[in-house]
Design an enzyme around this catalytic site. Structure first.
Site, PDB file in Angstrom:
ATOM      1  N   GLY A  40       1.846  11.824  -1.599  1.00 34.60           N
ATOM      2  CA  GLY A  40       2.306  10.533  -1.092  1.00 34.60           C
ATOM      3  C   GLY A  40       1.589   9.392  -1.807  1.00 34.60           C
ATOM      4  N   HIS A  41       0.269   9.514  -1.910  1.00 33.58           N
ATOM      5  CA  HIS A  41      -0.503   8.494  -2.632  1.00 33.58           C
ATOM      6  C   HIS A  41      -0.061   8.446  -4.097  1.00 33.58           C
ATOM      7  CE1 HIS A  41      -3.583   9.661   0.578  1.00 33.58           C
ATOM      8  NE2 HIS A  41      -3.405   8.367   0.804  1.00 33.58           N
TER       9      HIS A  41
HETATM   10  P1  PAJ Z   1      -4.525   6.002   3.642  1.00 33.47           P
HETATM   11  O1  PAJ Z   1      -4.228   6.689   4.926  1.00 33.47           O
HETATM   12  O2  PAJ Z   1      -5.361   6.701   2.605  1.00 33.47           O
HETATM   13  O3  PAJ Z   1      -3.145   5.626   2.975  1.00 33.47           O
HETATM   14  C1  PAJ Z   1      -3.112   4.889   1.786  1.00 33.47           C
HETATM   15  C2  PAJ Z   1      -1.664   4.569   1.490  1.00 33.47           C
HETATM   16  O4  PAJ Z   1      -0.924   5.778   1.320  1.00 33.47           O
HETATM   17  C3  PAJ Z   1      -0.986   3.787   2.628  1.00 33.47           C
HETATM   18  O5  PAJ Z   1      -0.116   2.799   2.110  1.00 33.47           O
HETATM   19  C4  PAJ Z   1      -0.226   4.874   3.337  1.00 33.47           C
HETATM   20  O6  PAJ Z   1       0.877   4.379   4.078  1.00 33.47           O
HETATM   21  C5  PAJ Z   1       0.215   5.719   2.144  1.00 33.47           C
HETATM   22  N1  PAJ Z   1       0.687   7.043   2.546  1.00 33.47           N
HETATM   23  C6  PAJ Z   1       0.202   7.805   3.547  1.00 33.47           C
HETATM   24  N2  PAJ Z   1       0.986   8.901   3.723  1.00 33.47           N
HETATM   25  C7  PAJ Z   1       1.975   8.822   2.806  1.00 33.47           C
HETATM   26  C8  PAJ Z   1       3.102   9.630   2.494  1.00 33.47           C
HETATM   27  N3  PAJ Z   1       3.368  10.755   3.157  1.00 33.47           N
HETATM   28  N4  PAJ Z   1       3.932   9.234   1.501  1.00 33.47           N
HETATM   29  C9  PAJ Z   1       3.663   8.091   0.797  1.00 33.47           C
HETATM   30  N5  PAJ Z   1       2.591   7.295   1.039  1.00 33.47           N
HETATM   31  C10 PAJ Z   1       1.773   7.646   2.043  1.00 33.47           C
HETATM   32  O7  PAJ Z   1      -3.552   3.573   5.070  1.00 33.47           O
HETATM   33  C11 PAJ Z   1      -4.716   3.605   4.724  1.00 33.47           C
HETATM   34  O8  PAJ Z   1      -5.248   4.597   3.921  1.00 33.47           O
HETATM   35  C12 PAJ Z   1      -5.720   2.530   5.114  1.00 33.47           C
HETATM   36  O9  PAJ Z   1      -5.414   2.048   6.394  1.00 33.47           O
HETATM   37  C13 PAJ Z   1      -5.796   1.347   4.096  1.00 33.47           C
HETATM   38  C14 PAJ Z   1      -4.462   0.613   3.977  1.00 33.47           C
HETATM   39  C15 PAJ Z   1      -6.249   1.874   2.724  1.00 33.47           C
HETATM   40  C16 PAJ Z   1      -6.846   0.318   4.588  1.00 33.47           C
HETATM   41  O10 PAJ Z   1      -8.090   0.919   4.746  1.00 33.47           O
END
Ligand code: PAJ
Length: 287
Positions: A40-41
């Site tokens: 996802g990331h």
């Molecule tokens: P984290 O949970 O590491 O997520 C970082 C980014 O990856 C966020 O934009 C999140 O929505 C995205 N992400 C998570 N799961 C995903 C998936 N299955 N598919 C695509 N992208 C996905 O969210 C955070 O970190 C924190 O709250 C942050 C914004 C970094 C602030 O600390």
């Protein structure tokens, strides 16, 4: 494991690096994360490449967004694997500050960013202060990197709404882009917290997306008895052993209860399975 990506920990050094790119006329994208990177990331990084010449990924497990009884200490930290993934997806720079870089002790108590109303509902009602922590760290990251675009996934739908609202309200000169959720083959949204699941819980976890999708289909077919649809989803999840914090149908634009004018809805849930608190949502166009 060797790594090619440039890694910077200090905000000032980061600022210098990005300023050099800016003077070269390069567009800069930021993908904020807490590490333990998965596909996802990686998709966010790939999408960032389409919007900018340089992609900065930040990894910072932000203490400010964890409650006292939450998983800050046990949150998975996998720096070597993360670097390998960022190499593979050709991110240009990893910003990996320490807690003291982000929150210098002398600055306590520090300024925070609070997006009202949106921060208090849904996950915010169950995790008081969580979205203040998120908005504050994201505002700091925006100031440190000064990107042209920042990318977030709509798996964290409420988080994305809050960040968009913050950027608008505070006239932040950047574009916030939402990217669709990347899922496992069985529908489970990818998440760092999936690794808390036992094999048996992992088998049950896709039922979250299944329950949300079912509500989505009913809405598509014209049902508007929101309360009973929400109760149906909760009952299904509880029968499978989840403890649901909420399952809620909202207007996709403002996350308020739907009105007759609502054209896009979002069905959101947060459910606990063993140690893992999982969130997911399904968006439905009913126009
Ligand atoms: P984290 O949970 O590491 O997520 C970082 C980014 O990856 C966020 O934009 C999140 O929505 C995205 N992400 C998570 N799961 C995903 C998936 N299955 N598919 C695509 N992208 C996905 O969210 C955070 O970190 C924190 O709250 C942050 C914004 C970094 C602030 O600390």
């Amino acid at each position: 494991m060797s790594s090619n990506i440039e890694i910077i920990a200090r905000p000032l050094a980061l600022h210098e690096r990005v300023r050099t790119w800016r003077t070269q006329g390069l567009r800069v994208a930021l993908v904020p994360t807490m590490g333990n990177l998965h596909k996802g990331h990686a998709t966010l990084v790939a999408r960032a490449r389409e919007h900018a010449d340089r992609v900065v990924v930040s990894i910072f497990v932000n203490p400010l967004q964890f409650g006292p009884s939450e998983d800050f200490n046990s949150y998975p930290r996998t720096p070597q694997e993360d670097r390998a993934l960022l190499d593979e997806y050709r991110a240009d720079l990893l910003f990996a500050p320490g807690v003291e870089d982000m929150y210098p002790p002398l600055a306590a108590p520090h300024t925070v960013v609070h997006v009202p109303e949106l921060s208090e509902i849904l996950c915010g009602a169950v995790r008081p202060g969580h979205f203040i922590g998120v908005a504050t760290v994201v505002a700091k990251l925006f100031n440190m990197v000064q990107p042209d675009v920042a990318l977030f996934c709509d798996k964290d739908y409420q988080q994305l709404a809050i960040i968009k609202r913050m950027a608008t309200d505070l006239s932040m000169p950047l574009q916030v882009i939402g990217v669709a959720t990347v899922r496992e083959a069985d529908g489970l949204a990818m998440s760092s917290r999936n690794r808390y699941l036992t094999a048996e819980q992992r088998r049950l976890a896709p039922r979250i997306y299944a329950a949300l999708s079912k509500v989505g289909q009913e809405l598509k077919q014209g049902r508007r008895d929101y309360l009973s649809l929400e109760q149906m989803a909760i009952a299904e999840l509880e029968q499978s052993g989840f403890k649901t914090d909420y399952a809620s149908i909202r207007d996709a634009d403002d996350l308020q209860p739907p009105t007759e004018n609502s054209r896009k809805l979002v069905v959101l849930t947060a459910a606990r399975l063993g140690r893992a608190r999982l969130i997911d949502n399904v968006q439905v166009d009913i126009s």
